[in-house]
Design a protein around this motif. Structure first.
Motif, mmCIF file in Angstrom:
data_model
loop_
_atom_site.group_PDB
_atom_site.id
_atom_site.type_symbol
_atom_site.label_atom_id
_atom_site.label_comp_id
_atom_site.label_asym_id
_atom_site.label_seq_id
_atom_site.Cartn_x
_atom_site.Cartn_y
_atom_site.Cartn_z
ATOM 1 N N PHE A 233 4.414 11.128 -2.259
ATOM 2 C CA PHE A 233 3.836 9.787 -2.132
ATOM 3 C C PHE A 233 4.877 8.752 -1.693
ATOM 4 N N LEU A 234 6.172 9.054 -1.879
ATOM 5 C CA LEU A 234 7.219 8.117 -1.485
ATOM 6 C C LEU A 234 7.420 8.064 0.028
ATOM 7 N N ASN A 235 6.955 9.076 0.749
ATOM 8 C CA ASN A 235 7.197 9.121 2.197
ATOM 9 C C ASN A 235 6.699 7.877 2.914
ATOM 10 N N ALA A 236 5.497 7.415 2.558
ATOM 11 C CA ALA A 236 4.918 6.254 3.237
ATOM 12 C C ALA A 236 5.751 5.002 3.016
ATOM 13 N N TYR A 237 6.311 4.855 1.815
ATOM 14 C CA TYR A 237 7.099 3.662 1.506
ATOM 15 C C TYR A 237 8.437 3.677 2.247
ATOM 16 N N VAL A 238 9.061 4.838 2.320
ATOM 17 C CA VAL A 238 10.322 4.952 3.056
ATOM 18 C C VAL A 238 10.076 4.683 4.535
ATOM 19 N N ARG A 239 8.975 5.209 5.063
ATOM 20 C CA ARG A 239 8.652 4.977 6.476
ATOM 21 C C ARG A 239 8.472 3.489 6.762
ATOM 22 N N ARG A 240 7.776 2.782 5.868
ATOM 23 C CA ARG A 240 7.587 1.342 6.059
ATOM 24 C C ARG A 240 8.908 0.593 5.992
ATOM 25 N N ALA A 241 9.794 1.029 5.123
ATOM 26 C CA ALA A 241 11.116 0.394 5.053
ATOM 27 C C ALA A 241 11.867 0.576 6.368
ATOM 28 N N GLU A 242 11.726 1.755 6.975
ATOM 29 C CA GLU A 242 12.370 2.010 8.273
ATOM 30 C C GLU A 242 11.798 1.107 9.358
ATOM 31 N N GLU A 243 10.471 0.877 9.310
ATOM 32 C CA GLU A 243 9.803 0.130 10.364
ATOM 33 C C GLU A 243 9.914 -1.383 10.195
ATOM 34 N N GLU A 244 10.020 -1.862 8.958
ATOM 35 C CA GLU A 244 9.855 -3.289 8.716
ATOM 36 C C GLU A 244 11.097 -3.993 8.178
ATOM 37 N N THR A 245 12.225 -3.292 8.070
ATOM 38 C CA THR A 245 13.457 -3.948 7.627
ATOM 39 C C THR A 245 14.539 -3.774 8.679
ATOM 40 N N ASP A 246 15.625 -4.515 8.496
ATOM 41 C CA ASP A 246 16.766 -4.422 9.414
ATOM 42 C C ASP A 246 17.827 -3.455 8.911
ATOM 43 N N TRP A 247 17.568 -2.813 7.771
ATOM 44 C CA TRP A 247 18.545 -1.871 7.240
ATOM 45 C C TRP A 247 18.642 -0.657 8.153
ATOM 46 N N THR A 248 19.826 -0.079 8.266
ATOM 47 C CA THR A 248 20.016 1.136 9.070
ATOM 48 C C THR A 248 20.688 2.250 8.276
ATOM 49 N N ASP A 249 21.443 1.882 7.251
ATOM 50 C CA ASP A 249 22.123 2.874 6.422
ATOM 51 C C ASP A 249 21.110 3.686 5.631
#
Length: 349
Positions: free
Chosen positions: A298-314
């Motif tokens: 269930f965490l996959n969707a949240y991590v994906r959104r973090a990749e798409e909607e934040t400026d973090w890269t690390d």
């Protein structure tokens, strides 16, 4: 809802049961115009019974009028009627399959009330997936936790960060073996820092820092010498642990529910020992961190959104950004930076 007088159907329930079976509608059976029982399709009754099990408390009302013994099964058209000892309940079957039942009005009301409570936390798989997708789009609560990931990799300001659902910060600190007087006094982190500077002591690396944010108790500590017990009994409803080992570049995440570790991979019939923590380095941005059928999928969707909607890269920071969205985690940035957060030293000195 339809109703019908008992005297109109007592000799032959067949036509009434056929209507219930075909329409799926319940019927109130009255006696002298007053409700005497409720006739429900078997499928509806099964659903009520199922969800009523999820709600605890309160005894089921039972009819007090009875007959002894119940009459023999009666063939009524294609149906067989079975009466029960309480004198109210009746079961109708066709070809050995239950079609409908009569229950008391009070019992049906009780079932409906319990089932309503039991349904509150239930969603079918499609609803669950849609709701998780919706939640994954939500912004983090408060400051979130992604901001701390970079310094945390260097074990600053804490080696271990924990989030616990249920017990208060004070209860957790005491359970971990923190000094009760420090907790009562409201000792703050900056006071320990200032005392170390003034007196030349080294208490700062040995304190347990704690607080509450977004409904979670959070803890930060080093515990280099196992000064804290890290034991809560009974286990909390949820517990998240993040551990940094800078020397080995190992950063770990674990999640427990009711004391049971949620393994990151599906359980398999194998002699292989499953890992008891997930190493964040296993995650590669752009790829889902957990297998589709794993408990943590269930965490996959949240991590994906973090990749798409934040400026973090690390990778570690992105993983933290996913966790803050999934669980609503937060750490108070300004309070931690200024030392205005509560802490306590180990009870044994």
């Amino acid at each position: 809802m339809n109703s019908i007088e008992l005297r109109e159907v007592v000799a032959d329930f067949g036509r009434l049961i056929r209507r219930v079976e075909e329409t799926g509608e319940r019927v109130c059976i009255t006696s002298g115009g007053k409700p005497a029982g409720m006739l429900l399709p078997a499928a509806e009754l099964a659903e009520l019974e199922h969800f009523a099990q999820r709600a605890h408390g309160g005894s089921r009302p039972r009819p007090t009028v009875g007959q002894e013994p119940p009459v023999s099964p009666e063939q009524q058209g294609p149906y067989v009627l079975y009466t029960h000892l309480d004198g109210v309940r009746m079961t109708f079957t066709r070809d050995c399959v239950t079609v409908a039942e009569v229950r008391s009005v009070e019992e049906v009301a009780w079932l409906e009330s319990k089932a309503r409570a039991g349904r509150q936390n239930y969603m079918d798989p499609k609803q669950t997936a849609a709701f998780e997708e919706f939640l994954a789009h939500q912004s983090p609560v408060g400051d979130g936790i992604a901001w701390i990931a970079d310094s945390w990799k260097a074990q600053e300001p804490f080696t271990i960060i924990e989030f616990i659902k249920g017990p208060t910060p004070e209860e957790v600190a005491l359970a971990y073996g923190a000094d009760a007087q420090d907790i009562t006094d409201g000792l703050l982190l900056h006071q320990v820092q200032e005392h170390d500077t003034r007196e030349g002591t080294e208490d700062l690396p040995r304190v347990l820092v704690f607080g509450e944010a977004a409904g979670w108790t959070w803890l930060g500590y080093h515990d280099f010498d196992d000064a804290f017990s890290r034991c809560i009994n009974p286990p909390p409803a949820q517990q998240i642990t993040l551990t940094a080992t800078m020397a080995k570049a190992i950063y770990e995440f674990s999640y427990c529910k009711d004391g049971e570790y949620q393994n990151p991979v599906p359980t398999e019939d194998s002699t292989d020992v499953q890992p008891d923590m997930y190493e964040i380095r296993w995650y590669t941005p752009g790829e889902r961190p957990f297998a589709p059928h794993a408990p943590l999928a269930f965490l996959n969707a949240y991590v994906r959104r973090a990749e798409e909607e934040t400026d973090w890269t690390d990778d570690v920071t992105l993983f933290f950004a996913g966790l803050e969205r999934a669980f609503g985690l937060s750490l108070p940035l300004d309070a931690i930076a200024s030392g205005h957060v509560r802490c306590a030293r180990p009870a044994h000195g």
